[in-house]
Design a protein around this motif. Structure first.
Motif, PDB file in Angstrom:
ATOM      1  N   GLU A 136       0.848  -1.207   0.000  1.00 38.46           N
ATOM      2  CA  GLU A 136       0.000   0.000   0.000  1.00 38.46           C
ATOM      3  C   GLU A 136       0.878   1.250   0.000  1.00 38.46           C
ATOM      4  N   ILE A 137       0.457   2.280  -0.713  1.00 42.14           N
ATOM      5  CA  ILE A 137       1.244   3.512  -0.668  1.00 42.14           C
ATOM      6  C   ILE A 137       0.419   4.731  -0.239  1.00 42.14           C
ATOM      7  N   GLU A 138      -0.805   4.471   0.202  1.00 48.31           N
ATOM      8  CA  GLU A 138      -1.661   5.626   0.526  1.00 48.31           C
ATOM      9  C   GLU A 138      -1.426   6.202   1.915  1.00 48.31           C
ATOM     10  N   GLY A 139      -0.842   5.409   2.801  1.00 48.63           N
ATOM     11  CA  GLY A 139      -0.685   5.925   4.175  1.00 48.63           C
ATOM     12  C   GLY A 139       0.769   5.989   4.617  1.00 48.63           C
ATOM     13  N   LEU A 140       1.673   6.242   3.681  1.00 45.88           N
ATOM     14  CA  LEU A 140       3.100   6.217   4.037  1.00 45.88           C
ATOM     15  C   LEU A 140       3.463   7.372   4.968  1.00 45.88           C
ATOM     16  N   ASP A 141       4.253   7.085   5.975  1.00 43.88           N
ATOM     17  CA  ASP A 141       4.755   8.144   6.848  1.00 43.88           C
ATOM     18  C   ASP A 141       5.924   7.599   7.656  1.00 43.88           C
ATOM     19  N   GLU A 142       7.094   7.688   7.085  1.00 40.50           N
ATOM     20  CA  GLU A 142       8.251   7.069   7.723  1.00 40.50           C
ATOM     21  C   GLU A 142       9.505   7.894   7.498  1.00 40.50           C
ATOM     22  N   VAL A 143      10.439   7.747   8.440  1.00 42.17           N
ATOM     23  CA  VAL A 143      11.796   8.245   8.210  1.00 42.17           C
ATOM     24  C   VAL A 143      12.681   7.008   8.194  1.00 42.17           C
ATOM     25  N   ILE A 144      13.414   6.825   7.141  1.00 44.67           N
ATOM     26  CA  ILE A 144      14.225   5.610   7.016  1.00 44.67           C
ATOM     27  C   ILE A 144      15.699   5.991   6.892  1.00 44.67           C
TER      28      ILE A 144
END
Ligand code: BDP
Length: 683
Positions: A136-144
């Motif tokens: 899924e790409i609709e709820g992305l929220d990350e620091v990698i």
């Protein structure tokens, strides 16, 4: 194609809800930074989207995109969308190579922001990987953020075009003492490496021959043009250097690290290198090992040697990667007290704290040499005040030479998870090499490359999984071997679940299978001398290389205990030392590495050593044949050219595994005179 695009082949995705989601978001793209790296990321994105989704990602320039879009760039690049999606806190924590990714419903975009252009590129590869794996790409929220600072590949390519321990053709950097200048191949290589997270590559063999000593002088323009290609993909170039370099060019008649003329020579040389390649990474050095020159010749130690080079590189921010693979390859096999396994620790432990802080020690994962099974090097845990990286071997020198399938990620995971007890109960190797245990300035992972100019890069197509997997693991050691395999499979073959389950099983079983039909219970070697392929139980037994099994008619194994053996077990800390030293607690899989036992010794498994040898070898050969059978079930499903390549290798492996089985079981049957309770035919 023949496998050339590898995990960047971007197979087209099945239609359905997710594909609709991707098409909805990915029709437009904005990347306004003019930087070469960000522009390379843009090309990669467009290529991937077109190939996976069959749509063009239309490039939106200055004005804000009207519909949904994907936007990426550096925080300082001035794109207002990036600025509005990410707050100050994100910018603060992202670090020099990390990235932030967020789906902003409000702004109608998926944004990727980073401090460095390389971070942007990693972010773009990340999003492509998510799509290629139907996430899924609709709820992305990350620091990698990459866990390891240095994520390095060491090439063992020679200027003549051969590759030491290369099993995938010849070098694509050199041919016949020339640079190939194969711009396209080198660029595609850099794309592959950076998509897996690699940020450093040493382009020449650690065994530096005469002409290669000129890479840091005469051939700098050619080297610089490779560095130009790497730079676009966030990769720093390193060179292996010859410790006796000053003598080779005839200007100085010694290589003594304390000699002022020698120091000056290296300082001038380093200045020349940086004039040609301002972001040059540094030097990789193999010294006093397997006939290479080094500081011992002058009665100096390895800190003297490494610090001399470090001093030369320091003004330019360069580092010295000094290998700990130092041992006597001319030892007397009749002397049971000499033990090659002890060497790295014996040489380097006393030097802890003596290296300059731009020196990094590179330590092979085990004390010997990349065997299918050996314990973790006891140097991990012993050097509290020294920068260090672990060295793995992606090239399958001792694990089937890319003719057998052997997915090495599970082995590397095991090593990284190994608890050294260096600082309390939880001191795994992964926290030593990522620098967190002792707060090292430099740290990370290096590995010997498995690529060559074969169309598919790695000879065996499935060996691409090791290359990809190495990069991913160096980026994040918390990924599991299963996760990495599954990513690689989708990116290479597409997302068909049947293909995924078959290929994943093959990969995940392969190491255990290989181990079972080759050298048993951690004893190692038993291969043909020099080229190291195929069984030969006594191949190295009476040589000077220090690679023994000590098998006779009564028993087998190397006594490395404290009381009666070489004392190697005492190089480990606390519980590890006790566990290995005792016959009762030593794990079966390492039994013969630490103990010499009679063939009738009963393992924890309940079997005798000899029966274990018979059983594992017969089962192993059978399981190798089953690999071929499982692969055959994919005929017609996997692309024909890829299918055929693997089939040919698995067929060869199945028959070679029988040869291993027969030689090993026959040898031990004749030595021991003990019948196989399974009543199989052993001659
Ligand atoms: C061994 C290889 C040899 C390398 C050496 C090294 O057999 O060719 O030169 O390692 O790491 O595994 O320097």
């Amino acid at each position: 194609d023949g496998g050339y695009a590898a995990w960047l082949s971007y197979p087209s995705l099945p239609s359905g809800r997710l594909q609709d989601q991707y098409v909805k978001w990915c029709g437009a793209v904005q990347a306004t930074d003019e930087d070469d790296t960000v522009q390379a990321a843009l090309r990669e994105w467009q290529r991937g989207i077109e190939s996976m989704l069959g749509i063009q990602a239309v490039k939106v320039r200055e004005q804000a995109p009207t519909g949904l879009s994907v936007v990426f760039g550096t925080f300082q690049g001035g794109n207002p969308l990036i600025g509005s999606v990410f707050g100050e806190e994100t910018v603060r924590i992202v670090g020099p190579e990390g990235f932030a990714i967020r789906t902003s419903q409000e702004q109608g975009c998926i944004a990727i922001g980073a401090v460095s252009p390389a971070g942007v590129l990693y972010g773009v590869f990340h999003l492509l990987r998510l799509i290629g794996n139907l996430e899924e790409i609709e709820g992305l929220d990350e620091v990698i953020i990459p866990v390891n600072g240095l994520r390095m590949i060491n090439h063992w390519d020679n200027f003549d075009g051969s590759v030491e321990r290369g099993y995938a053709g010849r070098s694509f950097f050199y041919d016949n003492n020339h640079f190939t200048n194969d711009v396209e191949r080198i660029r595609d290589y850099a794309r592959l490496m950076s998509s897996a997270g690699i940020n450093a590559i040493a382009i020449n063999n650690v065994n530096v021959h005469a002409l290669e000593t000129l890479f840091i002088s005469k051939y700098l323009p050619e080297v610089a043009s490779i560095a130009d290609q790497f730079r676009v993909y966030g990769i720093k170039l390193f060179l292996s250097v010859n410790f006796a370099g000053p003598m080779h060019e005839g200007e100085v008649c010694t290589a003594d690290p304390l000699d002022l003329g020698v120091r000056k020579w290296w300082q001038d040389t380093a200045a020349g290198v940086y004039a040609a390649i301002p972001d040059f990474g540094g030097f990789v050095v193999k010294a006093d090992s397997e006939n290479r020159p080094g500081p011992f010749t002058y009665g100096r130690d390895h800190a003297d040697g490494a610090n001399m080079l470090a001093e030369a590189l320091e003004p330019f921010g360069g580092i010295v990667i000094w290998r700990c693979f130092v041992y006597n390859c001319k030892q007397d096999w009749r002397d049971r007290k000499t033990d090659r396994a002890r060497a790295a620790y014996d040489h380097f432990k006393p030097l802890d704290g003596k290296f300059k802080d731009n020196v990094i020690l590179q330590i092979k994962n085990g004390p010997m040499d990349f065997q299918v099974r050996e314990p973790v090097s006891p140097l991990f845990g012993a050097l509290e005040r020294t920068n260090q990286v672990i060295e793995f071997q992606i090239a399958q020198e001792y694990t089937g030479q890319q003719r057998h399938v052997c997915y090495l990620v599970p082995q590397w995971k095991e090593v990284l998870e190994f608890n050294t007890y260096a600082q309390g109960a939880a001191s795994p190797v992964k926290h030593i090499v990522d620098g967190s245990l002792w707060g090292n300035r430099h740290s990370g992972i290096a590995a010997v490359s498995n690529v060559g100019n074969d169309r598919n890069w790695t000879g065996h197509l499935l060996a691409q999984a090791n290359l990809y997997g190495y990069g991913r693991l160096a980026w994040n050691p918390e990924l599991t071997a299963e996760e990495i395999a599954s990513e690689w499979i989708s990116l290479t073959f597409g997302t068909d679940p049947d293909v995924s389950s078959v290929v994943s099983r093959i990969l995940l079983d392969s190491l255990e299978i290989y181990e079972s039909y080759t050298a048993p219970l951690g004893v190692g070697w038993m291969i043909n001398p020099e080229h190291h392929y195929g069984p030969n139980v006594d191949g190295y037994e009476y040589s000077q290389w220090g690679t023994y099994h000590y098998a006779d008619h009564q028993g087998i194994g190397v006594d490395r205990t404290v009381k009666t053996g070489t004392g190697y077990s005492a190089q480990y800390i606390g519980l590890n030392s006790e566990r290995y030293d005792s016959l009762e607690t030593c794990p079966d899989e390492l039994l013969l590495f630490f103990h010499h036992v009679p063939y009738t010794h009963v393992l924890h498994s309940g079997k005798t050593v000899i029966q274990h040898i018979y059983d594992t070898h017969f089962e192993g050969a059978e399981r190798a044949a089953e690999l071929l059978a499982s692969w055959s079930s994919l005929k017609g499903t996997v692309r024909e050219d890829l299918y055929m390549q693997v089939e040919e290798r698995l067929r060869g492996q199945a028959s070679h595994a029988k040869e291993w089985r027969d030689q090993i079981s026959t040898y031990f049957y004749r030595k021991s005179g003990i019948e196989d309770t399974g009543k199989r035919t052993i001659y």
